[in-house]
Design a protein around this motif. Structure first.
Motif, short mmCIF file in Angstrom:
data_model
loop_
_atom_site.label_atom_id
_atom_site.label_comp_id
_atom_site.label_asym_id
_atom_site.label_seq_id
_atom_site.Cartn_x
_atom_site.Cartn_y
_atom_site.Cartn_z
N PHE A 1 0.86 -1.17 0.00
CA PHE A 1 0.00 0.00 0.00
C PHE A 1 0.91 1.23 0.00
O PHE A 1 1.90 1.28 0.74
CB PHE A 1 -0.91 0.02 1.22
CG PHE A 1 -2.02 -0.99 1.17
CD1 PHE A 1 -3.16 -0.73 0.43
CD2 PHE A 1 -1.92 -2.20 1.86
CE1 PHE A 1 -4.19 -1.67 0.37
CE2 PHE A 1 -2.94 -3.14 1.81
CZ PHE A 1 -4.09 -2.87 1.06
N VAL A 2 0.58 2.21 -0.82
CA VAL A 2 1.41 3.39 -0.99
C VAL A 2 0.55 4.63 -0.84
O VAL A 2 -0.50 4.76 -1.49
CB VAL A 2 2.11 3.39 -2.36
CG1 VAL A 2 2.95 4.67 -2.53
CG2 VAL A 2 2.99 2.16 -2.53
N VAL B 1 -12.41 10.89 2.88
CA VAL B 1 -11.91 9.72 2.17
C VAL B 1 -13.06 8.82 1.73
O VAL B 1 -14.01 8.59 2.47
CB VAL B 1 -10.93 8.94 3.06
CG1 VAL B 1 -10.39 7.70 2.34
CG2 VAL B 1 -9.77 9.85 3.47
N ARG B 2 -12.93 8.29 0.52
CA ARG B 2 -13.92 7.34 -0.01
C ARG B 2 -13.20 6.31 -0.87
O ARG B 2 -12.06 6.51 -1.30
CB ARG B 2 -14.97 8.06 -0.84
CG ARG B 2 -14.39 8.79 -2.04
CD ARG B 2 -15.47 9.51 -2.84
NE ARG B 2 -14.90 10.24 -3.97
CZ ARG B 2 -14.64 9.70 -5.15
NH1 ARG B 2 -14.91 8.40 -5.35
NH2 ARG B 2 -14.12 10.41 -6.13
N ALA B 3 -13.88 5.22 -1.12
CA ALA B 3 -13.37 4.18 -2.01
C ALA B 3 -13.90 4.45 -3.41
O ALA B 3 -15.11 4.36 -3.63
CB ALA B 3 -13.80 2.80 -1.53
N VAL C 1 -7.20 2.51 -4.04
CA VAL C 1 -8.19 1.88 -3.17
C VAL C 1 -8.97 2.91 -2.34
O VAL C 1 -10.10 2.65 -1.95
CB VAL C 1 -7.53 0.83 -2.25
CG1 VAL C 1 -7.02 -0.33 -3.08
CG2 VAL C 1 -6.39 1.43 -1.43
N TYR C 2 -8.35 4.05 -2.06
CA TYR C 2 -9.04 5.15 -1.39
C TYR C 2 -8.56 6.46 -2.00
O TYR C 2 -7.42 6.56 -2.48
CB TYR C 2 -8.74 5.20 0.12
CG TYR C 2 -9.16 3.98 0.90
CD1 TYR C 2 -10.50 3.66 1.06
CD2 TYR C 2 -8.20 3.15 1.47
CE1 TYR C 2 -10.88 2.54 1.77
CE2 TYR C 2 -8.57 2.03 2.18
CZ TYR C 2 -9.91 1.72 2.33
OH TYR C 2 -10.29 0.61 3.02
N THR C 3 -9.41 7.46 -1.95
CA THR C 3 -9.00 8.78 -2.40
C THR C 3 -9.68 9.83 -1.52
O THR C 3 -10.67 9.54 -0.85
CB THR C 3 -9.38 9.01 -3.88
OG1 THR C 3 -8.76 10.22 -4.34
CG2 THR C 3 -10.89 9.12 -4.07
N GLY C 4 -9.13 11.03 -1.51
CA GLY C 4 -9.74 12.11 -0.74
C GLY C 4 -8.85 12.70 0.34
O GLY C 4 -9.23 13.66 1.01
N TRP D 1 -2.82 3.90 -2.80
CA TRP D 1 -2.70 2.91 -3.87
C TRP D 1 -2.38 1.53 -3.29
O TRP D 1 -1.78 1.41 -2.22
CB TRP D 1 -1.57 3.28 -4.83
CG TRP D 1 -1.79 4.49 -5.67
CD1 TRP D 1 -1.72 5.80 -5.29
CD2 TRP D 1 -2.09 4.51 -7.07
NE1 TRP D 1 -1.95 6.63 -6.35
CE2 TRP D 1 -2.18 5.87 -7.46
CE3 TRP D 1 -2.27 3.51 -8.04
CZ2 TRP D 1 -2.45 6.24 -8.76
CZ3 TRP D 1 -2.54 3.89 -9.33
CH2 TRP D 1 -2.64 5.24 -9.69
N TYR D 2 -2.74 0.49 -4.08
CA TYR D 2 -2.18 -0.83 -3.85
C TYR D 2 -1.42 -1.22 -5.10
O TYR D 2 -1.94 -1.11 -6.22
CB TYR D 2 -3.26 -1.88 -3.56
CG TYR D 2 -2.65 -3.23 -3.26
CD1 TYR D 2 -2.00 -3.46 -2.05
CD2 TYR D 2 -2.69 -4.27 -4.20
CE1 TYR D 2 -1.42 -4.68 -1.77
CE2 TYR D 2 -2.11 -5.50 -3.92
CZ TYR D 2 -1.46 -5.70 -2.70
OH TYR D 2 -0.87 -6.92 -2.44
#
Length: 1005
Positions: free
Chosen positions: A148-149, A212-214, A173-176, A156-157
């Motif tokens: 995971f980065v 944050v959301r997916a 995988v997540y953003t925000g 990111w994954y």
């Protein structure tokens, strides 16, 4: 990763600063002596470049604690700009390279590097660029063969699926993250991914915040993380906000206790899990994040490197007012924490027991690594310098390029250092352009080092090779003496979900000689969904208190089986000898209505009701046991006789009022009427009314008014009777503030105007009479304003401005000259000018005029002659007590809303004067005051001291805190200003200014 920072050009372009800078000058206003038309031009001879030290010579620059030495694990060209490290299951090292720091984010220079020590001799000999083209990456963590980065705004994954060492699978995988800021702060991005005992990956959010959301789940609910850290389940990808965030650095100890750090607050601790904060909607939990350093947040550090020439020039310019920015150290630009980063708890097996659990923190600006031992006072951690490191650091370098920004517990049991290795590590917004022209902020983006701290006579262990280890071996590794091995084995067991591990794990949980192994076994079983109440029943009797504590925590998973034998065992731990176990029991009992819960909470309360943190645990869990708990504590002489016990009782009483349960209300009313300690009886009545008020219920509506009439009569009579104790008088005043008391304002008004009245009684009367909220009451307060001390006046103004009628009365008092404009904070002035009542606005404009900040420079210029006068510290102390003590602390005197006096005096005389005269020239957003309007017409203003799902807590002058339920908030907005009042110079001549500054500069702690 972060650096020491300084000037901030706009309110939205903030950095994580040093405590002296962040807290500079009377509620953190960043100002300068003058606002020049153009920056000065430096003499190039004063700005020589600092050459780098080649890797082969770098060891000569270090001074390391005797018994240890550094070894170079990797350097350029194998690695550049490392800021985060994560070892995979076979000991390969993934490294975040932030090559685009600090101004080249758009160039997408960031990388993830994969380093390998092919012969495991402690030195990396193979390097592969795993992923490139990243914009300011900040964190990495290994999971399921990939990583995971963190790359703001995305998590990111990435995974190499074909074995060439390069990521070919990449997905967001997540953003925000960071979406709460108009301009992204390079030093406040999410970081420090760590594996938790709970089989989740945890991270530090830092001050950029975000929502944050997916992106793959369009229907998912966004999770706000402003002011909070986060965690996620890497299997289900369930995301949640956690605790309270700091800046760069987060670490768990062997027992799951969490520590964080910020630029100047180098060692902080999280006192409880965020899941407990919102369970009791009728109680506001204290902020979970505390300073854990015994020597203070911005503690002394002992660098051995020289101050950078450009920094010396900039400091001189700031002192003379040639450029903006905080003057650090009154001309000395180092010597205290200003760039604390990467707090890491040592969990290895190479250094010995004396180092296990120690905190290691870098100061990237001072080229050093600091160590603290952590002890516990009750449940509170306290970090102290070891006796042999009182005036020296664990690691320090003479090389200005040495920039320790993160650390990692490694497979070999040593601590690894991510050395970004830069000539300049400073927020670019804070460096004057004319100086910047002589620097190269990119110098070093082709360099970088990773060091390991090795004890003398260290023997290199074998490579871990856990990736393909058998399940049986992984279970056994949970008892390994090295925390990295335990965490990695726990992660692999969670990834595999191999049910054949259950029986060996149960055996480990019951019979292992290792307490940390038994603890890990419990969580591994939970991760496999194989944990049972019977296993926990045994663990609740464990010889180790930490294991018992975690068994209690895990028992919450079985809240739907409250009759299980494990719950019966849990209840018995109310008498556990360990305070942390009792605290956890108090939290855990809030998860289930198990038999004996009320009695257990009462036993804990009787023993620990004077401990703030255990009080909070009890209050979070009381549920339907509030009434019974009240009876138990009220009848306990020891609890009822102590200040802390009485405070706890009044908190409990207010909660009972907010719950509005008839039987509980009657219980408190009976106590208020018949208690032998009349002060306590009266205080409980007031607290009960306050709680009912929060639920918009009156005493009459609750059916209590007739029952309580004798108490109101008693309260009135006690104020006129001779010999009434101070405690009873204060409690009686507060009770007469209840409008339903049916009493006139006459008694309270007498106290307001009586010069001989104790200050505490006057403040109590102010609050009480304001509760009546009628014109006559407000008029009485206004009339008393001229005779009040600064503290009383501040309290009276706060009380008046909380209500519309009171605000109008205050505006008229201002117009009539009963109070000076300088008595107002900047936020209060702004609120008056923008008040929703037209008459208030008109009076404000008439009496306060144009915003004074527009003319502040002229005021500064007019006081420049004060800098040439000799000040009298004794006279200055009197001015300090009159003007400053409400927000600034010196020893045991004052209130720490702003910086303490010792911190302020290091800023230099000129800077102090400017901050006094023009406190709102620039203010860091985290120190803006906030204005909250409630649905019942009240207004509260202050700094945000804490917030959770249920409440927002404001902090104001004289240490006053106010918790406001989110359900009661009509509007909440930043004033864009500090609480520091403008216009303090009113009535002050040049000599008085010189006196005040002399006192600040010469005062001792």
């Amino acid at each position: 990763m972060k650096a020491r920072t300084a000037e901030i050009p706009t309110a939205h372009e903030t950095t994580g600063r040093s405590g002296l800078a962040l807290c500079s000058a009377l509620v953190l206003a960043f100002t300068t002596l003058t606002l020049p038309a153009a920056e000065p031009v430096p003499d190039p001879k004063e700005l020589p470049r600092i050459p780098a030290t080649e890797p082969a010579d770098a060891l000569k620059t270090f001074k390391v604690k005797p018994g240890f030495h550094l070894e170079l694990t990797a350097s350029e060209p194998l690695v550049t700009d490392p800021i985060s490290l994560s070892f995979d299951a076979d000991g390969r090292l993934y490294v975040v390279e932030m090559r685009g720091y600090s101004e080249r984010r758009d160039d997408s220079m960031g990388q993830i590097r994969l380093l390998e020590d092919t012969n495991f001799d402690g030195r990396m000999d193979k390097s592969t660029v795993f992923a490139s083209g990243l914009n300011w990456p900040t964190a990495v963590f290994c999971y399921d063969g990939g990583v995971f980065v963190g790359v703001t705004p995305d998590l990111w994954y990435m995974k190499d699926t074909n074995g060439d060492g390069v990521a070919d699978l990449k997905k967001i995988v997540y953003t925000g993250f960071g979406t709460d800021r108009e301009r992204l702060n390079v030093q406040a991005m999410f970081n420090s991914f760590r594996w938790g005992l709970d089989n989740r990956i945890h991270g530090a959010t830092a001050s950029n915040g975000g929502t944050v959301r997916a992106p793959s789940d369009k229907g998912s609910k966004p999770v706000p993380v402003r002011g909070r850290d986060f965690s996620f389940d890497p299997r289900t990808m369930e995301f949640r906000a956690e605790d309270s965030t700091a800046q760069h650095g987060m670490s768990f100890d062997d027992w799951g206790r969490k520590f964080v750090s910020s630029n100047s607050s180098h060692l902080q601790a999280i006192m409880y899990d965020s899941a407990y904060a919102g369970r009791n909607p009728h109680y506001t939990m204290p902020s979970p994040r505390i300073n854990a350093a015994a020597d203070g947040a911005a503690a002394e550090v002992y660098r051995i490197s020289p101050d950078e020439p450009w920094r010396i020039v900039r400091t001189r310019w700031r002192v003379t007012g040639a450029v903006r920015g905080a003057v650090e150290g009154g001309g000395r630009v180092s010597g205290y924490f200003t760039a604390a980063t990467g707090v890491t708890i040592y969990r290895g097996n190479a250094y010995g027991d004396d180092f296990l659990g120690n905190a290691f923190i870098g100061d990237a600006g001072s080229n050093l690594l600091h160590r603290k031992r952590i002890d516990y006072e009750g449940v509170v951690p306290v970090g102290r310098r070891p006796a042999d490191e009182e005036k020296v650091e664990f690691v320090a370098s003479t090389d200005n390029w040495f920039r320790p920004v993160q650390f990692a517990n490694a497979p070999d049991g040593c601590l690894y250092i991510a050395d970004m290795y830069r000539e300049t590590i400073e927020h670019p917004w804070s460096i004057p352009e004319s100086i910047k022209q002589h620097l190269d902020l990119n110098a070093g983006n082709d360099r970088g080092r990773i060091w390991r701290i090795v004890p003398d006579n260290f023997e290199q262990p074998k490579a871990p090779k856990l990736k393909n280890a058998s399940t049986q071996k992984l279970v056994a590794t949970l008892a390994h003496p090295n925390g990295w091995h335990r965490d990695t084995a726990a992660r692999l067991l969670f990834e595999r979900q191999d049910k054949s591990a259950v029986k060996p794990l149960e055996k480990l949980a019951n019979k292992s000689q290792s307490a940390v192994g038994r603890q890990h076994a419990l969580y591994a079983l939970a991760g496999l969904e194989a944990l049972t109440p019977s296993i926990l029943n045994s663990a609740l009797s464990d010889a180790n208190a930490h294991v018992r504590r975690h068994a209690l925590k895990l028992l919450e998973r079985f809240a739907d089986s409250p009759a299980a034998s494990a719950w019966k065992k849990a209840v018995s731990l109310a008498s556990d000898p360990d305070a942390a176990v009792r605290q956890q029991l108090a939290f855990t009992l809030g998860a289930a209505e198990t038999p004996g819960k009320s009695a257990a909470l009462a036993r804990v309360a009787l023993r620990d009701g004077r401990d703030k943190w255990i009080q909070a645990a009890i209050m979070s869990s009381i549920g339907d046991d509030a009434g019974q708990l009240f009876v138990t504590l009220a009848n306990d002489k020891q609890t009822a006789a102590s200040d802390a016990g009485q405070t706890f009782l009044t908190q409990l009483t207010e909660t009972i009022g907010r719950r509005n349960r008839a039987a509980e209300l009657q219980t408190v009313a009976d106590f208020a009427t018949s208690a032998k300690d009349r002060a306590l009886g009266l205080r409980t009545l007031r607290s009960l009314n306050d709680g009912l008020k929060r639920s918009r219920v009156s005493l009459a509506k609750a059916g209590l008014l007739e029952r309580l009439q004798p108490v109101f009569t008693e309260a009135a009579e006690s104020l006129t009777a001779s010999g009434t104790s101070s405690a009873v008088r204060l409690a009686a005043i507060s009770v007469l503030g209840i409008p339903e008391s049916g009493r006139s304002d006459a008694l309270l008004a007498q106290i307001l105007h009586r010069a001989s009245a104790a200050e505490s009684e006057t403040i109590a009367a102010l609050t009480a009479i304001a509760g009546h909220d009628n014109a006559a009451a407000w008029s009485k307060i206004a009339e008393a304003l001229p005779s009040y001390s600064a503290k009383l006046q501040a309290e009276a103004i706060k009380v008046m401005l909380a209500r519309s009628r009171g605000t109008l009365a205050f505006a008229k008092a201002l117009e009539g000259g009963l109070v000076r404009p300088s008595s107002l904070t900047a936020g209060q002035v702004q609120a008056l000018r923008k008040h929703r009542v037209k008459e208030v606005r008109e009076i404000a404009v008439k009496t306060l005029g144009a915003p004074p900040s527009a003319n502040r420079q002229a005021v500064v210029d007019s006081f420049l002659p004060a800098m040439r006068l000799k000040g009298n510290a004794a006279n200055g102390r009197a001015l300090y007590q009159q003007l400053c003590v409400s927000c600034h602390k010196l020893g045991s005197e004052g209130h720490p809303l702003g910086p303490d006096l010792v911190t302020m005096k290091s800023m230099g005389r000129e800077k102090i004067m400017v901050n006094i005269l023009d406190p709102n020239r620039e203010v860091a957003p985290q120190y803006f005051s906030y204005s909250i309007d409630t649905k019942d017409g009240e207004n509260q203003t202050g700094l945000i001291a804490g917030e959770d799902e249920q409440n927002v807590t404001l902090k104001a002058a004289f240490g006053a805190t106010t918790a406001v339920s989110r359900a009661d908030i009509a509007s909440m907005k930043s004033t864009g200003m500090s609480l520091m009042p403008e216009g303090l110079e009113t009535g002050m001549d040049h000599q008085k200014m010189a006196d005040l500054i002399e006192f600040i500069v010469t005062a001792e702690q």
